[in-house]
Design a protein around this motif. Structure first.
Motif, PDB file in Angstrom:
ATOM      1  N   GLU A 143      37.711  -3.265  -9.862  1.00 44.21           N
ATOM      2  CA  GLU A 143      37.051  -3.956 -10.971  1.00 44.21           C
ATOM      3  C   GLU A 143      37.333  -3.140 -12.221  1.00 44.21           C
ATOM      4  O   GLU A 143      36.787  -2.046 -12.406  1.00 44.21           O
ATOM      5  N   HIS A 193      34.412  -7.605 -17.032  1.00 46.68           N
ATOM      6  CA  HIS A 193      34.905  -6.964 -15.815  1.00 46.68           C
ATOM      7  C   HIS A 193      36.034  -7.793 -15.220  1.00 46.68           C
ATOM      8  O   HIS A 193      35.854  -8.965 -14.904  1.00 46.68           O
ATOM      9  N   HIS A 225      31.892 -12.248 -12.469  1.00 48.42           N
ATOM     10  CA  HIS A 225      30.631 -12.790 -13.017  1.00 48.42           C
ATOM     11  C   HIS A 225      30.788 -13.281 -14.459  1.00 48.42           C
ATOM     12  O   HIS A 225      30.176 -12.732 -15.389  1.00 48.42           O
TER      13      HIS A 225
HETATM   14 FE    FE Z   1      30.837  -6.170 -12.695  1.00 50.01          FE
END
Ligand code: FE
Ligand code: AMP
Ligand code: ZN
Ligand code: FE
Length: 291
Positions: free
Chosen positions: A75, A86, A201
């Motif tokens: 990540e 990210h 996300h």
């Molecule tokens: Fe993250």
């Protein structure tokens, strides 16, 4: 290419492509993370520690000895203005020089930033740099979660969540910004290293990234978005789903497991075999490892 072989892995689900170990801010070693994934019934798992690939070998061995397929990942930290972005990166070459320059610089910044935050917090709370080191596996990619664990150990907060809600929050006087490349640079570097970049996300409470930036990332080779993640919320999620469908992008789902550091459990979101196949096809810098 590090391992010297090409992936012949067939997609086998259920798969979870976003898990953290104690090589960054997860609380368990890579082998224990793969064991937790296996107990959850997963057949394919990726290790995606923040800005480091140091857990790959241990995770690959553990996963394959449990009969699972291992997908190497990371990540990668990026930032757009004040927002952290990210970038999940899969199947890239871990020895790629340009990407290593970026990740080395981020990890150095993680360390110096954590030290500065410790100094600032230490003016008001009983907390030293040694307290933070005591919560950090040697060589790990250091983050605010390690400071949170040190605050818990000293009894200043109950858990990581409380620390992030207060002392570690950007609004507190203790926060120090992390060096991180802009998202387009991050995506381009992953692509240049043969990897498959997917935004993690992407539809959280701070809302979608601006359209123009999304377009520039897609033009730079962004492969898709992690639509299945507990932090994604409407209406951003629905809007992003429409963009993914319209542009024919990859959509993944994953847990973002951090061991005891977060409530997320392996397999709470998963990636379909179709989407996994597209990732495996597209990655050319390293290989999935099969049992
Ligand atoms: Fe993250
Ligand atoms: P950093 O990259 O050092 O700024 O820290 C961000 C990391 O902290 C992310 O990887 C998150 O997984 C973790 N994190 C953010 N908020 C929380 C929270 N409320 N509880 C536990 N971990 C969190
Ligand atoms: Zn994390
Ligand atoms: Fe994560």
């Amino acid at each position: 290419m590090s391992a010297g072989y090409r992936s012949t892995a067939q997609p086998v689900g259920p798969s979870d492509l976003h898990l953290h170990s104690d090589h960054s801010d997860g609380t368990e070693p890579p082998a224990a993370v793969m064991a937790a994934a296996h107990r959850a019934g997963l057949r394919t798992a990726a290790l995606t520690d923040h800005d480091t690939t140091s857990g790959w070998a241990e995770a690959a061995d553990a996963a394959t000895s449990l009969g699972m397929t291992f997908v190497p990942g990371m990540e990668l930290s990026a930032r757009h203005e004040w927002r952290s972005v990210h970038v999940l990166a899969y199947l890239f070459d871990p020895d790629d020089a340009e990407l290593r320059v970026i990740t080395d610089r981020i990890r150095e910044s993680r360390l110096s930033r954590a030290r500065t935050m410790a100094d600032r917090i230490g003016r008001d709370y009983d907390l030293t740099w040694d307290d933070i080191l005591a919560q950090t596996t040697t060589g790990a990619s250091v983050g605010r979660p390690h400071i949170a664990d040190a605050l818990v150990a000293r009894g200043h907060v109950r858990d990581r969540g409380e620390a992030f809600g207060g002392i570690l929050n950007p609004a507190s006087g203790y926060y120090v910004e992390l060096f991180a490349p802009d998202p387009v640079t991050a995506v381009s570097a992953v692509v240049a290293a043969g990897g498959v970049p997917i935004i993690a996300h992407p539809a959280g409470r701070s809302g979608l990234l601006p359209d123009r930036l999304l377009r520039r990332m897609i033009d730079a080779g962004l492969a898709g978005f992690e639509l299945g993640h507990r932090e994604n919320v409407e209406p951003a999620l629905g809007r992003l789903g429409a963009i993914v469908a319209e542009r024919g992008l990859i959509a993944t789902g994953s847990s973002d497991y951090h061991g005891r550091g977060k409530p997320n459990v392996p397999g709470e979101f998963t990636t379909s075999d179709d989407m996994l196949a597209r990732i495996l096809e597209r990655g050319s810098g390293s290989s999935a490892v099969t049992p």
